[in-house]
Design a protein around this motif. Structure first.
Motif, PDB file in Angstrom:
ATOM      1  N   GLU A   1      -8.798   0.215  -0.889  1.00  0.00           N
ATOM      2  CA  GLU A   1      -8.070   1.362  -0.330  1.00  0.00           C
ATOM      3  C   GLU A   1      -8.048   1.292   1.199  1.00  0.00           C
ATOM      4  OE1 GLU A   1      -6.106   3.619  -0.838  1.00  0.00           O
ATOM      5  OE2 GLU A   1      -6.038   3.856  -3.013  1.00  0.00           O
ATOM      6  N   TYR A   2      -7.272   2.178   1.785  1.00  0.00           N
ATOM      7  CA  TYR A   2      -7.299   2.353   3.232  1.00  0.00           C
ATOM      8  C   TYR A   2      -8.615   3.020   3.620  1.00  0.00           C
ATOM      9  CZ  TYR A   2      -2.190   1.682   3.177  1.00  0.00           C
ATOM     10  OH  TYR A   2      -0.927   1.180   3.008  1.00  0.00           O
TER      11      TYR A   2
ATOM     12  N   LEU B   1     -10.485 -10.499   4.061  1.00  0.00           N
ATOM     13  CA  LEU B   1      -9.072 -10.771   4.302  1.00  0.00           C
ATOM     14  C   LEU B   1      -8.414 -11.110   2.971  1.00  0.00           C
ATOM     15  CD1 LEU B   1      -6.665 -11.297   6.233  1.00  0.00           C
ATOM     16  CD2 LEU B   1      -7.426 -13.681   6.334  1.00  0.00           C
ATOM     17  N   SER B   2      -7.437 -10.301   2.572  1.00  0.00           N
ATOM     18  CA  SER B   2      -6.718 -10.537   1.327  1.00  0.00           C
ATOM     19  C   SER B   2      -5.506 -11.416   1.594  1.00  0.00           C
ATOM     20  CB  SER B   2      -6.262  -9.194   0.736  1.00  0.00           C
ATOM     21  OG  SER B   2      -5.304  -9.400  -0.277  1.00  0.00           O
ATOM     22  N   TRP B   3      -5.274 -12.391   0.702  1.00  0.00           N
ATOM     23  CA  TRP B   3      -4.119 -13.278   0.909  1.00  0.00           C
ATOM     24  C   TRP B   3      -2.795 -12.582   0.622  1.00  0.00           C
ATOM     25  CZ3 TRP B   3      -4.510 -17.718  -3.287  1.00  0.00           C
ATOM     26  CH2 TRP B   3      -4.585 -17.154  -4.559  1.00  0.00           C
ATOM     27  N   LEU B   4      -2.841 -11.385   0.023  1.00  0.00           N
ATOM     28  CA  LEU B   4      -1.621 -10.610  -0.191  1.00  0.00           C
ATOM     29  C   LEU B   4      -1.534  -9.380   0.702  1.00  0.00           C
ATOM     30  CD1 LEU B   4      -1.218 -10.583  -4.086  1.00  0.00           C
ATOM     31  CD2 LEU B   4       0.135 -11.870  -2.436  1.00  0.00           C
ATOM     32  N   ASN B   5      -2.697  -8.807   1.050  1.00  0.00           N
ATOM     33  CA  ASN B   5      -2.708  -7.500   1.717  1.00  0.00           C
ATOM     34  C   ASN B   5      -3.384  -7.498   3.087  1.00  0.00           C
ATOM     35  OD1 ASN B   5      -1.695  -5.915  -0.730  1.00  0.00           O
ATOM     36  ND2 ASN B   5      -3.503  -6.924  -1.555  1.00  0.00           N
TER      37      ASN B   5
ATOM     38  N   GLY C   1       0.811  -1.212   0.000  1.00  0.00           N
ATOM     39  CA  GLY C   1       0.000   0.000   0.000  1.00  0.00           C
ATOM     40  C   GLY C   1       0.841   1.256   0.000  1.00  0.00           C
ATOM     41  N   LYS C   2       2.130   1.119  -0.242  1.00  0.00           N
ATOM     42  CA  LYS C   2       3.019   2.275  -0.345  1.00  0.00           C
ATOM     43  C   LYS C   2       3.121   2.653  -1.815  1.00  0.00           C
ATOM     44  CE  LYS C   2       7.578   4.061   0.947  1.00  0.00           C
ATOM     45  NZ  LYS C   2       8.905   3.738   1.546  1.00  0.00           N
TER      46      LYS C   2
ATOM     47  N   THR D   1      -4.151   3.947  -7.473  1.00  0.00           N
ATOM     48  CA  THR D   1      -4.484   3.738  -6.073  1.00  0.00           C
ATOM     49  C   THR D   1      -3.187   3.654  -5.271  1.00  0.00           C
ATOM     50  OG1 THR D   1      -4.373   1.309  -6.082  1.00  0.00           O
ATOM     51  CG2 THR D   1      -6.436   2.333  -6.855  1.00  0.00           C
ATOM     52  N   ASN D   2      -3.308   3.529  -3.961  1.00  0.00           N
ATOM     53  CA  ASN D   2      -2.119   3.363  -3.116  1.00  0.00           C
ATOM     54  C   ASN D   2      -1.405   2.042  -3.375  1.00  0.00           C
ATOM     55  OD1 ASN D   2      -1.851   5.774  -1.443  1.00  0.00           O
ATOM     56  ND2 ASN D   2      -3.839   5.209  -0.605  1.00  0.00           N
ATOM     57  N   TRP D   3      -2.096   1.120  -4.058  1.00  0.00           N
ATOM     58  CA  TRP D   3      -1.480  -0.165  -4.421  1.00  0.00           C
ATOM     59  C   TRP D   3      -1.018  -0.157  -5.883  1.00  0.00           C
ATOM     60  CZ3 TRP D   3      -4.344   0.203  -0.153  1.00  0.00           C
ATOM     61  CH2 TRP D   3      -3.972  -0.563   0.957  1.00  0.00           C
TER      62      TRP D   3
END
Length: 299
Positions: free
Chosen positions: A204-205, A252-256, A144-145, A169-171
């Motif tokens: 997003e956040y 729940l994301s398996w990456l994030n 997310g950076k 996006t932030n991703w």
């Protein structure tokens, strides 16, 4: 490849397993016909339309290569029961093409769907990638950076590049509502099938404010612009069966993990766990409720 768990890097195995999945898809459709003769069934594909980075013929060829290998490879087999010739020839030359057994192609041809499911999030822009010293394995932004993703490609075939016309996006996912219109028009023109948008949304956040308020106007803007693009596509002649937003609740994301949220409903859980899992309606929830009630008139 290997960007998602379990992270296996084996291109030959990748295409062979994919072929088996295609056979399973065709078999399911074939059996569905006998059990639900009046029903409709179709696969879903995460389609990211390819754009050329410029009018350079080499960039255009790179985008064509990407469209063929990253998209037609899947959708052609779903719609027509055959792999695209150029992509198959390339994979055979590289030794990555799947083994096609006797009877496989006959089964695939019998798996013609009633519609194409579309998971749409973004477009991808491509440019020429030299054979010598070209870019290969890239890097996904899973933190997310913003700005931490790295271009990827296949030397001599294509490489991804930034599109200066689009926000991210932030991703580092491109925000491109007109790309959805492009996707709908391309699928319609190539396959002549109705389309069901099975996924589309913004990760997003989200900040939980005092009084259990989540002001996710950015999500409202994203979905609103994509619904408008859908309306434009319908005016272009696209037969659009429906639209499913991803997603109703945070997941729940398996990456994030829980940091990247997609839902209309906030789940009070975070990376470290131990929260109360309350369900809290975001601003977008009330907005989309009104969109449904007005059949898309109040955007």
């Amino acid at each position: 490849m290997a960007a998602h768990p379990p992270g296996v890097k084996d291109e030959k195995l990748f295409y062979q397993v994919n072929h088996h999945a295609n056979l399973a898809n065709a078999r399911v459709i074939k059996e569905f016909r006998s059990y639900v003769p009046d029903g409709k069934i179709g696969p879903s594909f995460a389609y990211s339309p390819a754009y050329p980075a410029s009018s350079s013929p080499m960039d255009i060829l790179a985008a064509e290569n990407a469209e063929e290998l990253n998209s037609h490879w899947w959708m052609d087999i779903y719609a027509w029961g055959r792999y695209p010739k150029a992509a198959l020839a390339y994979l055979e030359e590289k030794g990555f093409a799947p083994v096609i057994e006797e009877g496989d192609l006959e089964l695939l041809r019998k798996g013609k769907p009633d519609f194409m499911g579309l998971n749409y999030y973004q477009t991808t822009t491509f440019e020429e990638n030299p054979l010598e010293g070209g870019v290969s394995q890239g890097e996904m932004n899973t933190t997310g950076k913003k700005g931490t993703s790295k271009d990827s490609g296949i030397p001599g075939v294509f490489k991804t590049t930034e599109n200066p016309n689009l926000e991210k996006t932030n991703w580092d996912w491109n925000i491109d509502p007109q790309g959805l219109r492009v996707a709908l028009k391309r699928i319609t023109s190539r396959y002549g099938l109705p389309i069901l948008i099975s996924e589309n949304g913004l990760g997003e956040y989200d900040k939980l404010e005092e009084g259990d308020i989540i002001n996710d106007d950015y999500r409202i803007d994203y979905i609103s612009s994509h619904v408008k693009a859908m309306k434009e596509a319908v005016s272009d002649g696209v037969d659009l069966l429906g639209y499913c937003v991803w997603s109703f609740t945070d997941l729940l994301s398996w990456l994030n993990g829980f940091q990247k949220r997609y839902g209309f409903v906030y789940i009070n859980q975070h990376e470290e766990g131990g929260h109360d899992l309350r369900r809290i309606k975001k601003k977008s929830y009330y907005w989309y409720k009104d969109v449904i009630e007005t059949n898309g008139e109040n955007l």
